[in-house]
Design a protein around this motif. Structure first.
Motif, PDB file in Angstrom:
ATOM      1  N   ALA A  78       4.365  -1.722  -6.226  1.00 44.16           N
ATOM      2  CA  ALA A  78       5.515  -1.804  -5.314  1.00 44.16           C
ATOM      3  C   ALA A  78       5.107  -1.425  -3.886  1.00 44.16           C
ATOM      4  O   ALA A  78       5.508  -2.086  -2.918  1.00 44.16           O
ATOM      5  CB  ALA A  78       6.635  -0.887  -5.815  1.00 44.16           C
ATOM      6  N   LEU A  79       4.313  -0.389  -3.747  1.00 45.77           N
ATOM      7  CA  LEU A  79       3.877   0.029  -2.403  1.00 45.77           C
ATOM      8  C   LEU A  79       3.039  -1.074  -1.752  1.00 45.77           C
ATOM      9  O   LEU A  79       3.209  -1.389  -0.568  1.00 45.77           O
ATOM     10  CB  LEU A  79       3.087   1.340  -2.480  1.00 45.77           C
ATOM     11  CG  LEU A  79       2.549   1.862  -1.137  1.00 45.77           C
ATOM     12  CD1 LEU A  79       2.658   3.391  -1.065  1.00 45.77           C
ATOM     13  CD2 LEU A  79       1.113   1.442  -0.866  1.00 45.77           C
ATOM     14  N   THR A  80       2.148  -1.666  -2.531  1.00 44.01           N
ATOM     15  CA  THR A  80       1.294  -2.723  -1.976  1.00 44.01           C
ATOM     16  C   THR A  80       2.151  -3.897  -1.510  1.00 44.01           C
ATOM     17  O   THR A  80       1.940  -4.447  -0.415  1.00 44.01           O
ATOM     18  CB  THR A  80       0.256  -3.178  -3.027  1.00 44.01           C
ATOM     19  OG1 THR A  80      -0.474  -2.035  -3.460  1.00 44.01           O
ATOM     20  CG2 THR A  80      -0.700  -4.202  -2.445  1.00 44.01           C
ATOM     21  N   GLU A  81       3.101  -4.271  -2.341  1.00 46.87           N
ATOM     22  CA  GLU A  81       4.004  -5.373  -1.978  1.00 46.87           C
ATOM     23  C   GLU A  81       4.737  -5.057  -0.662  1.00 46.87           C
ATOM     24  O   GLU A  81       4.839  -5.898   0.231  1.00 46.87           O
ATOM     25  CB  GLU A  81       5.028  -5.553  -3.125  1.00 46.87           C
ATOM     26  CG  GLU A  81       5.991  -6.709  -2.958  1.00 46.87           C
ATOM     27  CD  GLU A  81       5.276  -8.043  -2.851  1.00 46.87           C
ATOM     28  OE1 GLU A  81       4.174  -8.179  -3.426  1.00 46.87           O
ATOM     29  OE2 GLU A  81       5.803  -8.947  -2.163  1.00 46.87           O
ATOM     30  N   ALA A  82       5.187  -3.813  -0.541  1.00 40.67           N
ATOM     31  CA  ALA A  82       5.981  -3.430   0.629  1.00 40.67           C
ATOM     32  C   ALA A  82       5.138  -3.305   1.898  1.00 40.67           C
ATOM     33  O   ALA A  82       5.623  -3.589   2.993  1.00 40.67           O
ATOM     34  CB  ALA A  82       6.700  -2.102   0.352  1.00 40.67           C
ATOM     35  N   LEU A  83       3.886  -2.877   1.771  1.00 40.94           N
ATOM     36  CA  LEU A  83       3.126  -2.501   2.972  1.00 40.94           C
ATOM     37  C   LEU A  83       1.919  -3.376   3.275  1.00 40.94           C
ATOM     38  O   LEU A  83       1.279  -3.211   4.316  1.00 40.94           O
ATOM     39  CB  LEU A  83       2.668  -1.032   2.866  1.00 40.94           C
ATOM     40  CG  LEU A  83       3.765   0.020   2.682  1.00 40.94           C
ATOM     41  CD1 LEU A  83       3.140   1.415   2.596  1.00 40.94           C
ATOM     42  CD2 LEU A  83       4.778  -0.031   3.819  1.00 40.94           C
ATOM     43  N   ARG A  84       1.566  -4.316   2.384  1.00 39.40           N
ATOM     44  CA  ARG A  84       0.291  -5.017   2.523  1.00 39.40           C
ATOM     45  C   ARG A  84       0.167  -5.835   3.806  1.00 39.40           C
ATOM     46  O   ARG A  84      -0.943  -6.109   4.254  1.00 39.40           O
ATOM     47  CB  ARG A  84      -0.012  -5.894   1.300  1.00 39.40           C
ATOM     48  CG  ARG A  84       0.935  -7.059   1.104  1.00 39.40           C
ATOM     49  CD  ARG A  84       0.559  -7.851  -0.160  1.00 39.40           C
ATOM     50  NE  ARG A  84      -0.794  -8.352  -0.068  1.00 39.40           N
ATOM     51  CZ  ARG A  84      -1.676  -8.384  -1.078  1.00 39.40           C
ATOM     52  NH1 ARG A  84      -1.339  -7.927  -2.261  1.00 39.40           N
ATOM     53  NH2 ARG A  84      -2.866  -8.872  -0.909  1.00 39.40           N
ATOM     54  N   ASP A  85       1.286  -6.235   4.371  1.00 39.63           N
ATOM     55  CA  ASP A  85       1.201  -6.993   5.631  1.00 39.63           C
ATOM     56  C   ASP A  85       0.996  -6.080   6.837  1.00 39.63           C
ATOM     57  O   ASP A  85       0.729  -6.560   7.931  1.00 39.63           O
ATOM     58  CB  ASP A  85       2.479  -7.813   5.848  1.00 39.63           C
ATOM     59  CG  ASP A  85       2.558  -8.956   4.858  1.00 39.63           C
ATOM     60  OD1 ASP A  85       1.487  -9.358   4.352  1.00 39.63           O
ATOM     61  OD2 ASP A  85       3.674  -9.419   4.576  1.00 39.63           O
ATOM     62  N   ARG A  86       1.139  -4.796   6.628  1.00 37.29           N
ATOM     63  CA  ARG A  86       1.068  -3.871   7.759  1.00 37.29           C
ATOM     64  C   ARG A  86      -0.158  -2.979   7.734  1.00 37.29           C
ATOM     65  O   ARG A  86      -0.547  -2.425   8.767  1.00 37.29           O
ATOM     66  CB  ARG A  86       2.332  -2.988   7.781  1.00 37.29           C
ATOM     67  CG  ARG A  86       3.608  -3.815   7.888  1.00 37.29           C
ATOM     68  CD  ARG A  86       4.848  -2.976   7.676  1.00 37.29           C
ATOM     69  NE  ARG A  86       5.022  -1.978   8.724  1.00 37.29           N
ATOM     70  CZ  ARG A  86       5.883  -0.973   8.641  1.00 37.29           C
ATOM     71  NH1 ARG A  86       6.624  -0.829   7.552  1.00 37.29           N
ATOM     72  NH2 ARG A  86       5.987  -0.113   9.636  1.00 37.29           N
ATOM     73  N   VAL A  87      -0.744  -2.821   6.562  1.00 34.35           N
ATOM     74  CA  VAL A  87      -1.789  -1.817   6.431  1.00 34.35           C
ATOM     75  C   VAL A  87      -2.730  -2.177   5.287  1.00 34.35           C
ATOM     76  O   VAL A  87      -2.330  -2.858   4.336  1.00 34.35           O
ATOM     77  CB  VAL A  87      -1.101  -0.438   6.220  1.00 34.35           C
ATOM     78  CG1 VAL A  87      -0.703  -0.223   4.793  1.00 34.35           C
ATOM     79  CG2 VAL A  87      -1.935   0.712   6.723  1.00 34.35           C
ATOM     80  N   GLN A  88      -3.967  -1.749   5.376  1.00 34.14           N
ATOM     81  CA  GLN A  88      -4.896  -1.865   4.247  1.00 34.14           C
ATOM     82  C   GLN A  88      -4.530  -0.773   3.235  1.00 34.14           C
ATOM     83  O   GLN A  88      -4.371   0.398   3.612  1.00 34.14           O
ATOM     84  CB  GLN A  88      -6.322  -1.664   4.761  1.00 34.14           C
ATOM     85  CG  GLN A  88      -7.372  -1.500   3.654  1.00 34.14           C
ATOM     86  CD  GLN A  88      -8.790  -1.385   4.188  1.00 34.14           C
ATOM     87  OE1 GLN A  88      -9.546  -2.333   4.164  1.00 34.14           O
ATOM     88  NE2 GLN A  88      -9.165  -0.215   4.676  1.00 34.14           N
ATOM     89  N   VAL A  89      -4.409  -1.141   1.963  1.00 32.61           N
ATOM     90  CA  VAL A  89      -4.083  -0.158   0.930  1.00 32.61           C
ATOM     91  C   VAL A  89      -5.331   0.026   0.054  1.00 32.61           C
ATOM     92  O   VAL A  89      -5.736  -0.880  -0.673  1.00 32.61           O
ATOM     93  CB  VAL A  89      -2.888  -0.617   0.067  1.00 32.61           C
ATOM     94  CG1 VAL A  89      -2.539   0.459  -0.965  1.00 32.61           C
ATOM     95  CG2 VAL A  89      -1.679  -0.942   0.941  1.00 32.61           C
ATOM     96  N   VAL A  90      -5.954   1.196   0.156  1.00 41.62           N
ATOM     97  CA  VAL A  90      -7.256   1.435  -0.475  1.00 41.62           C
ATOM     98  C   VAL A  90      -7.105   2.291  -1.726  1.00 41.62           C
ATOM     99  O   VAL A  90      -6.445   3.332  -1.691  1.00 41.62           O
ATOM    100  CB  VAL A  90      -8.201   2.200   0.495  1.00 41.62           C
ATOM    101  CG1 VAL A  90      -9.608   2.311  -0.094  1.00 41.62           C
ATOM    102  CG2 VAL A  90      -8.250   1.539   1.857  1.00 41.62           C
ATOM    103  N   GLY A  91      -7.735   1.878  -2.809  1.00 42.75           N
ATOM    104  CA  GLY A  91      -7.739   2.680  -4.034  1.00 42.75           C
ATOM    105  C   GLY A  91      -9.056   3.423  -4.195  1.00 42.75           C
ATOM    106  O   GLY A  91     -10.129   2.810  -4.131  1.00 42.75           O
ATOM    107  N   ASP A  92      -8.958   4.732  -4.393  1.00 42.47           N
ATOM    108  CA  ASP A  92     -10.155   5.558  -4.609  1.00 42.47           C
ATOM    109  C   ASP A  92     -10.097   6.142  -6.030  1.00 42.47           C
ATOM    110  O   ASP A  92     -10.704   5.591  -6.957  1.00 42.47           O
ATOM    111  CB  ASP A  92     -10.194   6.660  -3.533  1.00 42.47           C
ATOM    112  CG  ASP A  92     -11.237   7.729  -3.777  1.00 42.47           C
ATOM    113  OD1 ASP A  92     -12.109   7.540  -4.637  1.00 42.47           O
ATOM    114  OD2 ASP A  92     -11.185   8.789  -3.108  1.00 42.47           O
ATOM    115  N   ASP A  93      -9.349   7.228  -6.210  1.00 37.52           N
ATOM    116  CA  ASP A  93      -9.256   7.853  -7.538  1.00 37.52           C
ATOM    117  C   ASP A  93      -8.775   6.863  -8.598  1.00 37.52           C
ATOM    118  O   ASP A  93      -9.123   6.981  -9.775  1.00 37.52           O
ATOM    119  CB  ASP A  93      -8.277   9.038  -7.490  1.00 37.52           C
ATOM    120  CG  ASP A  93      -8.803  10.175  -6.618  1.00 37.52           C
ATOM    121  OD1 ASP A  93     -10.006  10.179  -6.315  1.00 37.52           O
ATOM    122  OD2 ASP A  93      -7.994  11.053  -6.245  1.00 37.52           O
ATOM    123  N   VAL A  94      -7.992   5.882  -8.171  1.00 42.19           N
ATOM    124  CA  VAL A  94      -7.394   4.936  -9.113  1.00 42.19           C
ATOM    125  C   VAL A  94      -8.424   3.908  -9.608  1.00 42.19           C
ATOM    126  O   VAL A  94      -8.332   3.423 -10.736  1.00 42.19           O
ATOM    127  CB  VAL A  94      -6.166   4.269  -8.443  1.00 42.19           C
ATOM    128  CG1 VAL A  94      -6.579   3.363  -7.303  1.00 42.19           C
ATOM    129  CG2 VAL A  94      -5.290   3.544  -9.420  1.00 42.19           C
TER     130      VAL A  94
END
Ligand code: 2PG
Ligand code: MG
Length: 430
Positions: free
Chosen positions: A300-316
């Motif tokens: 849900a967060l990626t869907e909401a923010l992907r056009d505005r920011v890079q969403v990086v997964g580390d621990d996940v």
């Protein structure tokens, strides 16, 4: 290129930047060349990372690595000197099989990663290539100098202040070249230090060399950084100095809710909070905004923010290719953080980089909070061509070792491009 024949494998317990033991390995080929590498160590770790083998007992608060070192000089040395190796993947696969456990728990990911990094250097030296060029060749990537992400203000598990978010980084996306990016980062760091002193907030440093003022709210940290950027006269934003955050949300998720600066928030409320921060500050990248087991929240967060920011997964993702492929399928995150010691071998790290590149995912190469003089990740970031590296503040030897290595690479390779690459598929955040 011919095969690599190994004559001797040596290892020692040495100290990392936090004063805890870690594994250093030397591999000597039959041609006489010796290549060394040292394992880093994380504090905010994902549940599925390669397991560090620690001695327990009273010495070094149980963090000794003498058993891991003995494994390298014993079983691993026997394996590596038993036959010639056609490739790094050949040697790493044998190492993985020798360990025989899913998380490299028997020999220790701290032992296997140090061995694997030294092996990568041995293969590069055999090929007569600098490490970054050899990595680029293995990956089939165009090398480039990464945007350095300087962690100038620390909180979370890396500092003794009440700030819940772990890392506030400045990223000179708009710099014309790497040396200029380094200067911009160092100037912002010094301006921030001076402003903290003026405000009576100076004092502590975090594990990665960033300042650790006694503040609790992420907005206060962001205001201080914006002030520091303004003090340097540089522009804030993607044309100048942008901001990247690693809240490391595992560390403030209590199993049901997120606890930030005195508030208790659901994953939707966290997403709204990030949306506000992104609106108010020039944040371009957001790492581990949610906890690793909050799968619906990530999508849900990626869907909401992907056009505005890079969403990086580390621990996940823990630098695991299969986890990255799954995230590409489910559109959870848009980039992966790359830490060789999460995977436990360089071969698996390169597989994760390949999975990301194929899926149009971004990648940021990373140090650990417990570091050493080893500069492997600087070469890895260049060879991967991913355009992003984080290695802490532009201060303290174990952090500047990587930034200084990039200066050498830049000086030796005047034609190398600097900055973010254009992604083949998916979103281009540049
Ligand atoms: C992170 C890292 C590196 P640690 O969370 O990204 O900055 O911290 O090495 O403690 O996991
Ligand atoms: Mg992180």
């Amino acid at each position: 290129m011919g095969e690599l024949e190994i004559e001797r494998v040596r290892a020692l317990q040495v100290l990392d930047s936090r004063g805890y033991p870690t594994v250093r390995v030397w591999i000597q080929g039959t041609d006489g060349h010796v290549c060394a590498a040292t394992a880093p160590s994380g504090a905010s770790t994902g549940a599925h990372e390669a397991v560090e083998l620690r001695d327990g007992g009273p010495a070094y608060s149980g963090k000794g690595v003498t058993a891991a070192v003995a494994g390298v000089t014993g079983e691993i040395a026997d394996l590596l000197t038993s036959r010639p190796w056609s490739s790094l993947a050949d040697a790493d696969r044998a190492l993985i099989a020798l360990d025989g456990t899913p998380g490299k728990a028997r020999l220790g990911g701290n032992a296997t990663v140090a061995v694997s990094m030294a092996l990568a250097r041995a293969f590069a030296s055999r090929a007569g290539a600098p490490l970054h060029a050899w990595i680029a060749e293995v990956l089939g990537q165009q090398p480039r100098l990464p945007v350095p992400h300087f962690n100038v203000l620390n909180g979370g598990q890396h500092a003794a202040n009440p700030l819940d978010f772990q890392e506030f980084m400045v990223a000179p996306l708009g710099a014309p070249d790497y040396p200029e990016a380094l200067r911009w980062g160092a100037e912002v760091y010094h301006a921030l230090g001076a402003s903290l002193k003026r405000k009576g907030l100076a004092g502590g440093l975090g594990d990665e060399g960033g300042f650790a003022p006694q503040i609790a709210r992420p907005e206060e940290a962001l205001e201080l950084i914006m002030g520091a950027i303004a003090d340097t006269g540089l522009a804030a934003g993607r044309d100048g100095v942008a901001i990247a955050l690693d809240p490391a949300a595992n560390s403030f998720h209590d199993g049901t809710a997120y606890r930030v600066a005195g508030s208790t928030l659901t994953s939707e409320q966290m997403t709204d909070y990030y949306a506000r921060l992104i609106g108010d500050y020039p944040i371009w990248s957001l790492e581990d905004p949610l906890a690793e087991d909050d799968a619906p929240g990530w999508a849900a967060l990626t869907e909401a923010l992907r056009d505005r920011v890079q969403v990086v997964g580390d621990d996940v993702f823990v630098t695991d290719a299969e986890r990255v492929r799954e995230a590409i399928r489910t559109r959870s995150a848009t980039a992966v953080l790359i830490k060789p010691n999460q995977a436990g071998t360089v071969t698996e790290t390169l597989e994760t980089l390949t999975a990301a590149a194929r899926g149009g995912f971004g990648a940021m190469v990373s140090h650990r909070s417990g570091e050493t003089e080893d500069t492997f990740v600087a070469d890895l970031a260049v060879g991967a061509g991913c355009g992003q590296l984080k290695s802490g503040a532009p201060a303290r030897g174990e952090r500047t070792a990587k930034y200084n290595r990039l200066l050498e690479i830049a000086a030796d390779n005047p034609g190398l491009p600097y900055g973010l690459p254009r992604l083949t598929e998916g979103r281009d955040h540049a």
